[in-house]
Design an enzyme around this catalytic site. Structure first.
Site, PDB file in Angstrom:
ATOM      1  N   LEU A 125       0.845  -1.199   0.000  1.00 22.54           N
ATOM      2  CA  LEU A 125       0.000   0.000   0.000  1.00 22.54           C
ATOM      3  C   LEU A 125       0.883   1.251   0.000  1.00 22.54           C
ATOM      4  O   LEU A 125       0.705   2.154  -0.809  1.00 22.54           O
ATOM      5  CB  LEU A 125      -0.898   0.015   1.255  1.00 22.54           C
ATOM      6  CG  LEU A 125      -1.733  -1.248   1.541  1.00 22.54           C
ATOM      7  CD1 LEU A 125      -2.516  -1.084   2.836  1.00 22.54           C
ATOM      8  CD2 LEU A 125      -2.679  -1.540   0.392  1.00 22.54           C
ATOM      9  N   THR A 126       1.840   1.294   0.928  1.00 26.20           N
ATOM     10  CA  THR A 126       2.665   2.493   1.131  1.00 26.20           C
ATOM     11  C   THR A 126       3.523   2.799  -0.103  1.00 26.20           C
ATOM     12  O   THR A 126       4.002   1.890  -0.778  1.00 26.20           O
ATOM     13  CB  THR A 126       3.600   2.274   2.346  1.00 26.20           C
ATOM     14  OG1 THR A 126       2.814   1.830   3.450  1.00 26.20           O
ATOM     15  CG2 THR A 126       4.345   3.536   2.719  1.00 26.20           C
ATOM     16  N   GLU A 127       3.697   4.105  -0.371  1.00 31.00           N
ATOM     17  CA  GLU A 127       4.563   4.548  -1.476  1.00 31.00           C
ATOM     18  C   GLU A 127       5.651   5.468  -0.925  1.00 31.00           C
ATOM     19  O   GLU A 127       5.539   5.928   0.217  1.00 31.00           O
ATOM     20  CB  GLU A 127       3.701   5.267  -2.526  1.00 31.00           C
ATOM     21  CG  GLU A 127       2.632   4.326  -3.074  1.00 31.00           C
ATOM     22  CD  GLU A 127       1.871   4.889  -4.271  1.00 31.00           C
ATOM     23  OE1 GLU A 127       2.071   6.070  -4.619  1.00 31.00           O
ATOM     24  OE2 GLU A 127       1.097   4.110  -4.858  1.00 31.00           O
ATOM     25  N   PRO A 128       6.662   5.752  -1.728  1.00 29.85           N
ATOM     26  CA  PRO A 128       7.746   6.590  -1.196  1.00 29.85           C
ATOM     27  C   PRO A 128       7.246   7.922  -0.635  1.00 29.85           C
ATOM     28  O   PRO A 128       7.774   8.423   0.358  1.00 29.85           O
ATOM     29  CB  PRO A 128       8.645   6.804  -2.416  1.00 29.85           C
ATOM     30  CG  PRO A 128       8.400   5.607  -3.275  1.00 29.85           C
ATOM     31  CD  PRO A 128       6.958   5.239  -3.076  1.00 29.85           C
ATOM     32  N   THR A 158       6.990  -5.272   3.644  1.00 32.32           N
ATOM     33  CA  THR A 158       7.445  -6.467   4.359  1.00 32.32           C
ATOM     34  C   THR A 158       7.408  -7.661   3.411  1.00 32.32           C
ATOM     35  O   THR A 158       6.406  -7.863   2.711  1.00 32.32           O
ATOM     36  CB  THR A 158       6.538  -6.728   5.585  1.00 32.32           C
ATOM     37  OG1 THR A 158       6.616  -5.599   6.450  1.00 32.32           O
ATOM     38  CG2 THR A 158       6.958  -7.989   6.340  1.00 32.32           C
ATOM     39  N   HIS A 338      18.670  -4.134  33.017  1.00 33.14           N
ATOM     40  CA  HIS A 338      19.920  -4.825  32.657  1.00 33.14           C
ATOM     41  C   HIS A 338      21.145  -3.905  32.768  1.00 33.14           C
ATOM     42  O   HIS A 338      22.281  -4.377  32.576  1.00 33.14           O
ATOM     43  CB  HIS A 338      19.849  -5.368  31.219  1.00 33.14           C
ATOM     44  CG  HIS A 338      19.115  -6.669  31.097  1.00 33.14           C
ATOM     45  ND1 HIS A 338      17.763  -6.787  31.266  1.00 33.14           N
ATOM     46  CD2 HIS A 338      19.560  -7.925  30.824  1.00 33.14           C
ATOM     47  CE1 HIS A 338      17.405  -8.051  31.085  1.00 33.14           C
ATOM     48  NE2 HIS A 338      18.468  -8.756  30.820  1.00 33.14           N
ATOM     49  N   GLY A 339      20.931  -2.611  33.017  1.00 31.24           N
ATOM     50  CA  GLY A 339      22.066  -1.691  33.106  1.00 31.24           C
ATOM     51  C   GLY A 339      22.888  -1.729  31.821  1.00 31.24           C
ATOM     52  O   GLY A 339      22.329  -1.822  30.721  1.00 31.24           O
ATOM     53  N   GLY A 340      24.212  -1.728  31.970  1.00 31.17           N
ATOM     54  CA  GLY A 340      25.109  -1.705  30.803  1.00 31.17           C
ATOM     55  C   GLY A 340      24.890  -2.899  29.872  1.00 31.17           C
ATOM     56  O   GLY A 340      24.972  -2.771  28.648  1.00 31.17           O
ATOM     57  N   GLU A 363       1.576  -0.741  10.021  1.00 33.82           N
ATOM     58  CA  GLU A 363       0.119  -0.901   9.866  1.00 33.82           C
ATOM     59  C   GLU A 363      -0.654   0.279  10.448  1.00 33.82           C
ATOM     60  O   GLU A 363      -1.676   0.107  11.122  1.00 33.82           O
ATOM     61  CB  GLU A 363      -0.358  -2.212  10.488  1.00 33.82           C
ATOM     62  CG  GLU A 363      -0.845  -3.153   9.410  1.00 33.82           C
ATOM     63  CD  GLU A 363      -2.182  -3.786   9.696  1.00 33.82           C
ATOM     64  OE1 GLU A 363      -2.171  -4.990   9.925  1.00 33.82           O
ATOM     65  OE2 GLU A 363      -3.211  -3.101   9.642  1.00 33.82           O
TER      66      GLU A 363
HETATM   67  C1  LIG Z   1       9.391  -2.319   9.016  1.00 32.49           C
HETATM   68  C2  LIG Z   1       8.221  -1.768   8.257  1.00 32.49           C
HETATM   69  C3  LIG Z   1       7.388  -2.644   7.594  1.00 32.49           C
HETATM   70  C4  LIG Z   1       6.317  -2.151   6.837  1.00 32.49           C
HETATM   71  N1  LIG Z   1       5.545  -3.032   6.107  1.00 32.49           N
HETATM   72  C5  LIG Z   1       4.632  -2.538   5.243  1.00 32.49           C
HETATM   73  C6  LIG Z   1       3.919  -3.407   4.349  1.00 32.49           C
HETATM   74  O1  LIG Z   1       4.107  -4.627   4.372  1.00 32.49           O
HETATM   75  N2  LIG Z   1       3.056  -2.856   3.446  1.00 32.49           N
HETATM   76  C7  LIG Z   1       2.836  -1.507   3.384  1.00 32.49           C
HETATM   77  O2  LIG Z   1       2.055  -1.078   2.556  1.00 32.49           O
HETATM   78  N3  LIG Z   1       3.477  -0.658   4.240  1.00 32.49           N
HETATM   79  C8  LIG Z   1       4.369  -1.139   5.155  1.00 32.49           C
HETATM   80  N4  LIG Z   1       5.034  -0.282   5.992  1.00 32.49           N
HETATM   81  C9  LIG Z   1       4.774   1.143   5.919  1.00 32.49           C
HETATM   82  C10 LIG Z   1       4.005   1.670   7.118  1.00 32.49           C
HETATM   83  O3  LIG Z   1       2.681   1.180   7.102  1.00 32.49           O
HETATM   84  C11 LIG Z   1       4.077   3.207   7.014  1.00 32.49           C
HETATM   85  O4  LIG Z   1       5.411   3.558   7.320  1.00 32.49           O
HETATM   86  C12 LIG Z   1       3.120   3.895   7.942  1.00 32.49           C
HETATM   87  O5  LIG Z   1       1.792   3.666   7.554  1.00 32.49           O
HETATM   88  C13 LIG Z   1       3.367   5.414   7.960  1.00 32.49           C
HETATM   89  O6  LIG Z   1       3.494   5.957   6.695  1.00 32.49           O
HETATM   90  P1  LIG Z   1       4.750   6.907   6.352  1.00 32.49           P
HETATM   91  O7  LIG Z   1       5.967   6.165   6.740  1.00 32.49           O
HETATM   92  O8  LIG Z   1       4.615   7.349   4.946  1.00 32.49           O
HETATM   93  O9  LIG Z   1       4.581   8.125   7.337  1.00 32.49           O
HETATM   94  P2  LIG Z   1       3.730   9.461   7.055  1.00 32.49           P
HETATM   95  O10 LIG Z   1       2.362   9.130   6.639  1.00 32.49           O
HETATM   96  O11 LIG Z   1       4.539  10.366   6.230  1.00 32.49           O
HETATM   97  O12 LIG Z   1       3.685  10.042   8.530  1.00 32.49           O
HETATM   98  C14 LIG Z   1       4.857  10.531   9.180  1.00 32.49           C
HETATM   99  C15 LIG Z   1       4.441  11.062  10.526  1.00 32.49           C
HETATM  100  O13 LIG Z   1       3.563  12.176  10.347  1.00 32.49           O
HETATM  101  C16 LIG Z   1       2.615  12.214  11.397  1.00 32.49           C
HETATM  102  N5  LIG Z   1       1.255  12.138  10.802  1.00 32.49           N
HETATM  103  C17 LIG Z   1       0.876  11.651   9.604  1.00 32.49           C
HETATM  104  N6  LIG Z   1      -0.448  11.780   9.437  1.00 32.49           N
HETATM  105  C18 LIG Z   1      -0.932  12.338  10.568  1.00 32.49           C
HETATM  106  C19 LIG Z   1      -2.230  12.739  11.010  1.00 32.49           C
HETATM  107  N7  LIG Z   1      -3.318  12.551  10.248  1.00 32.49           N
HETATM  108  N8  LIG Z   1      -2.338  13.287  12.246  1.00 32.49           N
HETATM  109  C20 LIG Z   1      -1.246  13.471  13.019  1.00 32.49           C
HETATM  110  N9  LIG Z   1       0.000  13.120  12.654  1.00 32.49           N
HETATM  111  C21 LIG Z   1       0.154  12.558  11.453  1.00 32.49           C
HETATM  112  C22 LIG Z   1       2.913  11.021  12.303  1.00 32.49           C
HETATM  113  O14 LIG Z   1       3.747  11.425  13.365  1.00 32.49           O
HETATM  114  C23 LIG Z   1       3.655  10.079  11.394  1.00 32.49           C
HETATM  115  O15 LIG Z   1       4.479   9.171  12.091  1.00 32.49           O
HETATM  116  C24 LIG Z   1       6.073  -0.760   6.792  1.00 32.49           C
HETATM  117  C25 LIG Z   1       6.903   0.117   7.499  1.00 32.49           C
HETATM  118  C26 LIG Z   1       7.974  -0.375   8.212  1.00 32.49           C
HETATM  119  C27 LIG Z   1       8.875   0.596   8.938  1.00 32.49           C
END
Ligand SMILES: Cc1cc2nc3c(=O)[nH]c(=O)nc-3n(C[C@H](O)[C@H](O)[C@H](O)COP(=O)(O)OP(=O)(O)OC[C@H]3O[C@@H](n4cnc5c(N)ncnc54)[C@H](O)[C@@H]3O)c2cc1C
Length: 380
Positions: A125-128, A158, A338-340, A363
């Site tokens: 789901l997530t994009e850069p 993942t 566990h300290g150090g 998630e």
């Molecule tokens: C190890 C790992 C495994 C993952 N696995 C998957 C996967 O299998 N599939 C997948 O699709 N994604 C996956 N993800 C992505 C994960 O779901 C996203 O990183 C997460 O949903 C947040 O999106 P973002 O990183 O773009 O943060 P952003 O959406 O950019 O948010 C950054 C920060 O902005 C703040 N923020 C954002 N919106 C709001 C709001 N409405 N109100 C208040 N604060 C807000 C929060 O502090 C947030 O932490 C994974 C991420 C990691 C680190």
């Protein structure tokens, strides 16, 4: 709520605990540098029936109830958070979305092998540039005869580097927005998709995460999952299931941290006595135990609602929100006790502390969980 387990359920959980302790726990450190250990664990848990537990027998599952499944998830999560995360992404995210939305042919071709861990699945789901605000996702799928052509990239996926099939959310057509999105099962064999290298992460290093790239990727039209344009809304519903899983991820870390902290506190001495006898230490552990039990009740409540077939969105978010904070605090207390040595990688708490941090991000970040809970309050 009734969480009483039958003898069969008790026996299953006992056997799972024995398997986890004998075959998975000894490798929790080595798994960080060896993806083959993860693959072996996933296969073993597939053979044991954990990854297919909740699915109907006709898809190779055991038709188990959500409470048993949740308790089984907790067992694995406290043993190896990395294995738990990868198994969950494969069967709880990818597999479950196919189970809920797929045709019989899709379930036969993808759900069955994913549930048995013969195929590794992922959900993308997530994009850069888009995570929390998924309605702004940009990956495109344009229909071309019997195919859809996908272009775009996904981030933080993942199992990305080891996936055999990926469920991908993409905008269908030129215009974007939540009501224009669809889901696709992208098979390893579809030309035009690739994975980036495993990302160098803070924690859960045994579970590979990567970017995925779709470049004129040709996906057969029969791999459309669910109805066109409904993908965003349907996948949001499916996420509830493994949101309970991510709550288990954090609670498992909390439980493991407490176990490690108690073990250490009764044998380490300072000022002429075991450090457990210093009230500041034992009171912290008492607080952690109290928080663990509170989070566990919320998780079981979410599983119970899920089992009844009710909308468990709020309960799952509340469980994940609290459990992620408890997991982080418990790991922090365990390092301090566990300290150090807590800062040294020979000790398990160092790893648990790093792993715990994902609970508030993966998630759906905690802010999004608060948003979902707050929204639901207005519907009461
Ligand atoms: C190890 C790992 C495994 C993952 N696995 C998957 C996967 O299998 N599939 C997948 O699709 N994604 C996956 N993800 C992505 C994960 O779901 C996203 O990183 C997460 O949903 C947040 O999106 P973002 O990183 O773009 O943060 P952003 O959406 O950019 O948010 C950054 C920060 O902005 C703040 N923020 C954002 N919106 C709001 C709001 N409405 N109100 C208040 N604060 C807000 C929060 O502090 C947030 O932490 C994974 C991420 C990691 C680190």
């Amino acid at each position: 709520m009734d969480f009483e387990l039958s003898d069969v359920q008790e026996q299953y959980l006992k056997s799972l605990r024995e398997l986890c302790r004998a075959e998975i726990l000894p490798h929790t450190r080595a798994i960080e540098n060896d993806v083959e250990i993860l693959q072996r664990n996933l296969k073993r848990l597939g053979d044991f029936g954990l990854s297919s537990l909740v699915y109907p027998e006709k898809y190779g599952g055991s038709d188990a109830d959500a409470i048993t499944n949740t308790l089984a998830w907790l067992e694995l999560a406290q043993t190896c958070p990395s294995t738990f995360l990868s198994m969950g992404a494969s069967t709880g995210l990818c597999g479950y979305t196919i189970f809920k939305l797929g045709t019989e042919e899709q379930k036969e071709k993808y759900l069955k092998p994913v549930a048995r861990a013969e195929m590794i699945g992922a959900l993308a789901l997530t994009e850069p540039s888009v995570g929390s605000d998924l309605a702004a996702a940009k990956t495109k799928a344009i229909r071309d005869g019997d195919y859809y052509i996908l272009n775009g990239s996904k981030m933080f996926i993942t199992n990305g580097p080891i996936a055999d099939c990926v469920v991908v959310l993409a905008v269908t057509g030129e215009k974007g927005g939540a009501h224009r999105m669809s889901l696709f099962i992208v098979d390893k064999d579809c030309p035009g998709w690739s994975s980036g290298p495993p990302l160098d992460k803070m924690g859960v290093r045994g579970s590979p995460t990567s970017a995925l790239y779709f470049d004129e990727c040709r996906v057969p039209a029969e791999n459309l999952l669910g109805k066109e344009y409904e993908g965003f809304y349907r996948v949001m519903e499916c996420l509830t299931f493994f949101r309970i899983g991510m709550a288990c991820f954090s609670l498992g870390i909390a439980k493991a941290s407490l176990t490690e902290a108690i073990k250490y506190a009764v044998q380490r001495e300072a000022f002429g006595t075991a450090i457990y006898n210093h009230q500041d230490v034992s009171f912290r552990l008492a607080e952690v135990k109290t928080e663990i039990d509170a989070a566990e009740m919320l998780i079981l409540q979410a599983a119970w609602q899920f089992q009844l077939g009710n909308d468990a969105t709020r309960e799952a978010s509340m469980a994940k929100l609290l459990a992620s904070e408890v997991g982080k605090r418990a790991a922090d207390v365990a390092v301090q006790v566990h300290g150090g040595y807590g800062y040294i990688s020979d000790y398990r708490v160092e790893q648990l502390y790093r792993d715990a941090r994902l609970g508030e991000i993966g998630e759906g970040v905690s802010e999004v969980q608060r948003m979902l809970i707050a929204r639901s309050l207005l519907l009461d």
